[in-house]
Design a protein around this motif. Structure first.
Motif, mmCIF file in Angstrom:
data_model
loop_
_atom_site.group_PDB
_atom_site.id
_atom_site.type_symbol
_atom_site.label_atom_id
_atom_site.label_comp_id
_atom_site.label_asym_id
_atom_site.label_seq_id
_atom_site.Cartn_x
_atom_site.Cartn_y
_atom_site.Cartn_z
ATOM 1 N N GLY A 192 0.773 -1.275 0.018
ATOM 2 C CA GLY A 192 0.209 0.125 0.014
ATOM 3 C C GLY A 192 0.659 1.328 0.046
ATOM 4 N N ASN A 193 2.102 1.170 0.748
ATOM 5 C CA ASN A 193 2.644 2.399 0.830
ATOM 6 C C ASN A 193 3.345 2.657 -0.465
ATOM 7 N N TRP A 194 3.868 1.736 -1.339
ATOM 8 C CA TRP A 194 4.629 1.808 -2.336
ATOM 9 C C TRP A 194 3.666 2.250 -3.459
ATOM 10 N N LEU A 195 2.248 1.809 -3.404
ATOM 11 C CA LEU A 195 1.311 2.177 -4.486
ATOM 12 C C LEU A 195 1.091 3.767 -3.997
ATOM 13 N N GLY A 202 2.396 10.416 -10.033
ATOM 14 C CA GLY A 202 1.890 10.536 -11.285
ATOM 15 C C GLY A 202 1.675 9.355 -12.135
ATOM 16 N N ASN A 203 1.873 7.973 -11.619
ATOM 17 C CA ASN A 203 1.805 6.993 -12.247
ATOM 18 C C ASN A 203 0.374 6.480 -12.303
ATOM 19 N N PRO A 204 -0.127 6.349 -13.604
ATOM 20 C CA PRO A 204 -1.529 6.232 -13.645
ATOM 21 C C PRO A 204 -2.028 4.473 -13.120
ATOM 22 N N ARG A 205 -1.231 3.773 -13.716
ATOM 23 C CA ARG A 205 -1.224 2.359 -13.137
ATOM 24 C C ARG A 205 -1.370 2.254 -11.710
ATOM 25 N N ALA A 206 -0.758 2.917 -11.033
ATOM 26 C CA ALA A 206 -0.431 2.716 -9.593
ATOM 27 C C ALA A 206 -1.778 3.394 -9.015
ATOM 28 N N MET A 208 -4.796 3.211 -10.164
ATOM 29 C CA MET A 208 -6.155 2.183 -10.136
ATOM 30 C C MET A 208 -5.656 1.321 -9.324
ATOM 31 N N GLU A 209 -4.246 0.852 -9.424
ATOM 32 C CA GLU A 209 -4.045 -0.449 -8.146
ATOM 33 C C GLU A 209 -4.241 0.010 -6.794
ATOM 34 N N TYR A 210 -3.696 1.371 -6.477
ATOM 35 C CA TYR A 210 -3.927 1.784 -5.150
ATOM 36 C C TYR A 210 -5.747 2.006 -4.764
ATOM 37 N N ALA A 211 -6.263 2.645 -5.528
ATOM 38 C CA ALA A 211 -7.941 2.498 -5.539
ATOM 39 C C ALA A 211 -8.489 1.126 -5.166
ATOM 40 N N THR A 223 -11.212 8.292 -0.986
ATOM 41 C CA THR A 223 -9.637 8.317 -1.415
ATOM 42 C C THR A 223 -9.807 7.495 -2.726
ATOM 43 N N ALA A 224 -10.140 6.494 -2.714
ATOM 44 C CA ALA A 224 -10.186 5.612 -3.885
ATOM 45 C C ALA A 224 -10.756 6.172 -5.204
ATOM 46 N N ARG A 225 -12.081 6.945 -4.850
ATOM 47 C CA ARG A 225 -12.651 7.487 -5.949
ATOM 48 C C ARG A 225 -11.932 8.738 -6.514
ATOM 49 N N HIS A 226 -11.075 9.277 -5.592
ATOM 50 C CA HIS A 226 -10.185 10.371 -5.919
ATOM 51 C C HIS A 226 -9.266 9.647 -7.003
#
Length: 326
Positions: A192-195, A202-206, A208-211, A223-226
């Motif tokens: 979670g911390n790295w994501l 600015g990594n868009p893949r991250a 979505m993964e973090y959401a 925060t997920a919606r953000h």
């Protein structure tokens, strides 16, 4: 990161936002236009633009042209190698790495690899000689390149700690897949911390993964919606697909407020990706389902909103890996 052997860079060489050109806007250069099309997986459409910029000496265009040619043919051709070498001669270490990996290319099994001015091992040595001094002086991207060359995870971690969003993303994926050593219960927190760090970088893949991580581990849907919304605003195909669907509640998962006009409008943007990624079949299936919930006036409003969104945001992109293997 032995399970991943990423062979590619997630940072994907982000292209500056290019709005629809008008009388008072600057037209994108051939290199910019070519990379936009490449990132939309419109390989055949990208090649003429990339070739024009490559012939003018742009080493990034030369690299992406070589990538496009190799991917279109599924192996290293003489023309692809020509442009990799042109970029490598200008100090492009991504091109050097791809030339260094050509020993594992499909052309090897087909016994028709083009002749190179250097052996693959020499290209990798050149890439390392160029990247290592930069890495040792704190260049986070060069640290990541050192990881790609050596597959030494310590370089990946150094790059991540130095703020490289690509490295942070792959640290998260590696931790999730069982790499590294953790006290009980700490592995998932590290993921979670790295994501989070990668998303903030600015990594868009991250994003979505973090959401998804937040949804599964904390229930922090706000925060997920953000991050889903931010990924869509960056033009990431997965973010646009998800944001549009969630707004239209097709399906409803993250607690987005129902807005069928915006949901339809944002989903309709995916029609731009008709050449790449198989998105047209998704659009053909989902848009009519959303339209069934709408009035004619709402459909007109959605068309207007889609046009305004497209003008104000970067081009859509799949953000393919810069050091692609396929």
């Amino acid at each position: 990161m032995s399970l991943l052997r990423s062979f590619f860079v997630t940072f994907i060489a982000l292209v500056p936002a290019i709005a629809i050109a008008s009388d008072n806007q600057v037209q994108p250069s051939p290199a910019e236009k070519g990379v936009v099309l490449y990132n939309q997986l419109k390989i055949s459409s990208a090649i003429p633009y990339l070739k024009s910029a490559s012939e003018a000496g742009n080493d990034e265009a030369q690299y992406y042209l070589a990538e496009a040619l190799r991917k279109r043919n599924r192996y290293m051709t003489s023309e692809a190698q020509k442009w990799y070498e042109a970029a490598a001669k200008q100090g492009n270490y991504y091109a050097m790495i791809q030339l260094g990996r050509s020993g594992d290319d499909l052309c090897k099994r087909m016994n028709n690899c083009p002749n190179s001015i250097k052996a693959p091992v020499d290209w990798l040595r050149n890439a390392r000689d160029l990247a290592q001094p930069r890495a040792e002086h704190g260049d986070a991207e060069a640290m990541y390149v050192m990881y790609e060359i050596t597959l030494d995870r310590s370089w990946l971690e150094k790059s991540a700690l130095a703020g490289n969003a690509t490295a942070q993303y792959w640290m998260a994926i590696g931790d999730r897949q069982g790499e590294g050593f953790f006290l009980p219960g700490r592995r998932n927190a590290s993921v979670g911390n790295w994501l989070k760090a990668s998303a903030e970088g600015g990594n868009p893949r991250a994003m979505m993964e973090y959401a998804a991580y937040l949804h599964e581990n904390s229930g922090d849907l706000e925060t997920a919606r953000h991050w889903i919304r931010t990924a869509a605003e960056r033009g990431y195909e997965s973010g646009v697909t998800s944001y549009g669907a969630y707004l239209a509640h097709a399906p409803e998962r993250f607690g987005f407020e129902f807005d069928v006009v915006k949901g339809y409008a944002i989903t309709s943007l995916l029609k731009e990706l008709d050449e790449g990624g198989g998105m047209q079949s998704y659009v053909d299936e989902v848009l009519p389902e959303i339209a069934e919930k709408m009035t004619p006036a709402q459909l007109v409003s959605a068309e207007k909103f889609a046009s305004e969104w497209k003008a104000a945001h970067p081009p859509l992109s799949f953000f393919p890996e810069k050091l692609g293997r396929q």
